[in-house]
Design an enzyme around this catalytic site. Structure first.
Site, short mmCIF file in Angstrom:
data_model
loop_
_atom_site.label_atom_id
_atom_site.label_comp_id
_atom_site.label_asym_id
_atom_site.label_seq_id
_atom_site.Cartn_x
_atom_site.Cartn_y
_atom_site.Cartn_z
N ASP A 67 -1.39 47.92 -31.92
CA ASP A 67 0.01 47.74 -31.49
C ASP A 67 0.21 46.46 -30.68
O ASP A 67 -0.76 45.81 -30.28
CB ASP A 67 0.48 48.96 -30.69
N ASN A 135 0.52 61.43 -22.51
CA ASN A 135 1.48 62.23 -23.30
C ASN A 135 0.96 62.51 -24.71
O ASN A 135 1.69 63.01 -25.55
CB ASN A 135 2.83 61.52 -23.38
N HIS A 137 -0.10 60.22 -26.90
CA HIS A 137 0.15 59.20 -27.92
C HIS A 137 -1.16 58.55 -28.38
O HIS A 137 -2.14 58.51 -27.64
CB HIS A 137 1.19 58.17 -27.46
N GLU A 142 4.53 57.70 -30.14
CA GLU A 142 4.95 58.53 -29.02
C GLU A 142 5.34 59.94 -29.48
O GLU A 142 5.66 60.13 -30.67
CB GLU A 142 6.16 57.87 -28.33
P1 PGA Z 1 -5.33 53.56 -21.06
O1 PGA Z 1 -4.27 53.74 -22.21
O2 PGA Z 1 -6.64 53.25 -21.74
O3 PGA Z 1 -4.84 52.38 -20.27
O4 PGA Z 1 -5.38 54.82 -20.28
C1 PGA Z 1 -4.62 54.52 -23.30
C2 PGA Z 1 -3.46 54.63 -24.25
O5 PGA Z 1 -2.31 54.58 -23.79
O6 PGA Z 1 -3.70 54.77 -25.46
#
Ligand code: PGA
Length: 245
Positions: A67, A135, A137, A142
């Protein structure tokens, strides 16, 4: 599904790097799906070091990132293109033309998404590395009432904006939209390795593994993947061990 429980976040990164290396040993022209965020940084450090010491060769490797934030170009320090360069690409001998990251400054989002899907399909991802949001994702898919199949424009979830604000000067600077690979892009990868550590990921990991498969917790779709490996720290491992027994 295979689960590795490692002693701390550095060991989580080291194990994930070993899985990437194993993939590269098995197939010289591997196509890797890559993730950003704080979780994979230790993995990238390990891979970069191995390449610097001459133990790993990226010249035939192709990569696709999950992304990119909409509105940020590759020179913006908060962009994922910048992140990938800082944490991995500048240290390894990958060819520039083999690196794929959705453009955050495209004028034609539809075409950018279609072209990205086409390139993923043509190359075929051998191993997809994922983190997970609190959450649930994966990439920037999302929680929603439906799974998006292909690369698409996303309105970021409030929880994601809050979680990612730590990388920005203030929450107001966090982009509200992003371009993300879809669930089908991820599920079509031959292997998926999801890495996670820390108490704040326990709930999402529990729901991913033991909850219903639902777009409300996008990572839950991975229950249906035929070659799924989870690399977690002991904190998460302890929290799920009774459920695994
Ligand atoms: P993070 O993010 O590694 O900064 O916890 C993970 C994600 O949002 O996929």
């Amino acid at each position: 599904m295979k689960i590795y429980t490692q002693d701390g976040c550095l060991e989580v990164g080291r194990k994930a790097a070993q899985l990437v290396v194993a993939q590269m040993i098995c197939k010289q022209k591997s196509v890797l799906g890559l993730a950003t965020g704080s979780t994979p940084i230790a993995m990238y450090e390990e891979l970069a070091e191995m390449c610097e010491y001459g133990d790993l060769d990226f010249k035939d490797i192709t990569t696709f990132n999950l992304d990119e934030y909409l509105g940020l170009d590759k020179d913006n320090e908060q962009s994922y293109a910048y992140f990938m360069n800082t944490h991995l690409f500048k240290y390894i001998n990958i060819k520039k033309e083999n690196i794929h990251i959705p453009s955050g400054i495209t004028k034609d989002i539809k075409k950018t998404c279609e072209d990205y899907d086409k390139a993923i399909l043509e190359n075929g991802i051998d191993l997809q590395v994922l983190g997970i949001g609190t959450n649930g994702h994966i990439g920037f898919n999302e929680p929603s009432d439906h799974f998006e199949a292909g690369t698409h424009l996303v309105d970021l979830d409030k929880e994601t904006i809050e979680a990612n604000a730590r990388f920005f000067e203030s929450i107001d600077e966090v982009p509200r939209q992003a371009i993300s690979m879809g669930i089908k892009n991820i599920m079509q990868a031959k292997k998926v390795v999801l890495i996670a550590y820390g108490e704040n990921k326990i709930d999402a990991i529990k729901k991913m593994l033991f909850g219903e498969i639902t777009p409300n917790l996008p990572a839950s779709i991975l229950q249906a993947h035929g070659d799924f490996t989870l690399v977690i720290d002991e904190e998460i491992g302890d929290a799920i061990k009774d459920l695994l027994a």
